[in-house]
Design an enzyme around this catalytic site. Structure first.
Site, PDB file in Angstrom:
ATOM      1  N   CYS A  90       7.451   3.281  -5.529  1.00  0.00           N
ATOM      2  CA  CYS A  90       6.328   2.349  -5.575  1.00  0.00           C
ATOM      3  C   CYS A  90       6.716   0.880  -5.511  1.00  0.00           C
ATOM      4  O   CYS A  90       6.348   0.161  -4.584  1.00  0.00           O
ATOM      5  CB  CYS A  90       5.553   2.628  -6.860  1.00  0.00           C
ATOM      6  SG  CYS A  90       4.412   1.353  -7.328  1.00  0.00           S
TER       7      CYS A  90
ATOM      8  N   HIS B 177       2.430  -4.008 -10.062  1.00  0.00           N
ATOM      9  CA  HIS B 177       3.737  -3.370 -10.294  1.00  0.00           C
ATOM     10  C   HIS B 177       4.903  -4.118  -9.657  1.00  0.00           C
ATOM     11  O   HIS B 177       5.893  -3.504  -9.223  1.00  0.00           O
ATOM     12  CB  HIS B 177       3.730  -1.911  -9.822  1.00  0.00           C
ATOM     13  CG  HIS B 177       4.666  -1.052 -10.634  1.00  0.00           C
ATOM     14  ND1 HIS B 177       4.916   0.265 -10.311  1.00  0.00           N
ATOM     15  CD2 HIS B 177       5.414  -1.333 -11.735  1.00  0.00           C
ATOM     16  CE1 HIS B 177       5.780   0.768 -11.188  1.00  0.00           C
ATOM     17  NE2 HIS B 177       6.096  -0.188 -12.056  1.00  0.00           N
TER      18      HIS B 177
END
Length: 480
Positions: free
Chosen positions: A80, A136
């Site tokens: 990710c 993130h």
């Protein structure tokens, strides 16, 4: 408490590393400046959309794919944080230390502020820049947050994994609007879709819009409202049934966002891009911070080998599409596109400057995406880390596991996209060439920040872990 958390992070790294290493060895056309809606799904399996024949219903995504172009060789990074960093910078994550794993909730590093990001470039070109969803790319210091990195507006979560109903991680709420905590009820995917619609409906259509809509679905934890799970009762396995519900809700919200563009009169001049950040999760150790060790993991990356966190095609070749009425020739493009290519591609369409900042690894892929022309990309860097690397040049792909005992795998991806036949013993010249390129990139790489911070913590150089999120302590105590 601190020692326990340090042990947990070190264990997370070791579990992920062991899971990886235990695997068996085997020229832009003139066009008006578009609005850009860039949608990212989280841990979506390659084969978990309807237009690929899935048992999961995704009519909104299917419509975008069928009326636009399917990008069947679109590559992301295997996890990710690296993929999102590559998208934002147009540069491989190895350039700035985000190549290894993700940013855990207790760590303090983030995407270097020396990197110039896509929203900064588009904002300078006159776009309104909006982010809705999961960031993130750094959370412990607000200098890493979206509002400080070029976005005019931000709504969503700064961490990598939150509860879909409480909006919390480790009992701490992670839900913000423009840097301020928000306490509200609702299922995360629907809240994100609702906010994206609201931002479109309030937008001045005379100003070009860049919206980065980064859903958390279908990342763990596997959660959905009971009524949505029931709609997927044609799926026998209970975990996959919940996973399917998460994807179906994601699809519904995408449909609502596209409908808002139409209602606002913006659809005809909006480029929509959809992708997953990596392959679907097939190893429990790489699923995230939620414990899924007792579950049958639901993602389907067929026909490719592996999944999230792996350098095989199943971890890095992701479902992707692009749709812009009248500007993209509908069909299927089987040319290679890498996520780093999206920075120069979108910047080119927007008339944004790509010379400011550090040299890009991406190339302008608009002729490939819009017309299916041959790709100018001759190489794919899957990743280069201290303990492994994967490089593809032309049809030849090297997967190199470096800790002893080291292992080499070589595949002809054009002939063997499933990576079933290791040709390393019969193609020594290809091995030499690809290993040399991996070594070159390793020599150019910044130190992996995950390993740097983990080592510092283990060696006692870090006296205390940073707060999970730099905000008011009273807000944290609200928990759920």
């Amino acid at each position: 408490m601190i020692a326990r958390r340090l042990c947990n992070y070190f264990a997370l790294f070791l579990a992920g590393l062991c899971a990886i290493l235990a695997l068996p060895v085997a020229a832009t056309d003139a066009a008006p400046r578009p609005n850009i809606l860039y949608i990212v799904a989280d841990d979506l399996g390659y084969n978990d959309v309807g237009f690929r024949g899935s048992d999961i219903n995704t009519p909104s995504i299917d419509k975008l794919a069928n009326e636009g172009v399917r990008l069947d060789q679109f590559y992301a990074q295997p996890m990710c944080t690296p993929t999102r960093a590559a998208l934002m910078t147009g540069r491989y994550p190895l350039r700035y230390g985000l190549q290894t794993l993700v940013i855990p909730s207790g760590m303090s590093y983030g995407l270097s502020t020396e990197e110039r990001l896509l929203p900064q470039a588009l904002k300078e070109a006159g776009y309104r820049t909006v982010m809705v969803g999961k960031w993130h790319l750094g959370h412990a210091d607000k200098k890493y947050w979206p509002k400080q990195r070029g976005f005019d507006y931000f709504y969503g979560a700064v961490l990598g994994e939150i509860d879909y109903f409480t909006h919390s991680a480790h009992g701490v709420r992670d839900w913000y609007r423009n840097n301020e905590p928000v306490n509200e009820q609702g299922y995360v995917t629907r809240l994100l879709g609702r906010d994206a619609v609201a931002r479109i409906m309030e937008h001045d259509p005379h100003v070009p819009l860049f919206m980065y809509l980064a859903f958390t679905a279908p990342h763990t934890p596997f959660q959905a409202p009971p009524e949505d799970i029931e709609k997927n009762n044609h799926i026998a396995d209970p975990t996959r049934r919940t996973y399917a519900a998460m994807i179906s809700i994601l699809d519904e919200e995408i449909g609502k966002v596209v409908a808002a563009l139409e209602q606002k009169g913006m659809r005809e001049n909006t480029l929509v891009v959809f992708m997953s950040d990596n392959g679907g999760t097939t190893l429990a150790a790489l699923a995230g911070e939620a414990d899924v060790s007792k579950l049958k993991l639901p993602a389907d990356n067929a026909p490719y080998r592996g999944g999230k966190g792996m350098l095989y095609e199943g971890g890095t070749r992701v479902t992707a599409l692009a749709n812009w009425p009248g500007h993209i020739k509908p069909g299927v493009v089987d040319e290679v596109v890498h996520v780093v290519d999206m920075f120069p591609t979108l910047a080119g369409l927007a008339g944004a400057d790509t010379d400011t900042g550090k040299p890009l690894d991406g190339v302008d892929a608009w002729p490939v995406i819009s017309q299916g022309k041959p790709s100018s990309r001759s190489e794919v860097v899957y990743n280069v880390e201290p303990f492994r690397a994967a490089i593809r040049q032309g049809d030849w792909k090297l997967v190199w596991r470096t800790p002893l005992p080291s292992a080499l795998e070589l595949y002809n991806i054009a002939q063997d996209p499933q990576e079933s036949t290791n040709l390393s013993a019969t193609e020594p010249d290809k091995i030499i060439t690809l290993k040399a390129r991996a070594e070159q990139l390793a020599g150019e790489s910044a130190k992996a920040l995950f390993l740097v911070e983990t080592q510092a913590a283990v060696m006692g150089m870090v006296k205390d872990m940073p707060p999970v999120l730099p905000n008011d302590e009273a807000y944290f105590t609200q928990g759920d």
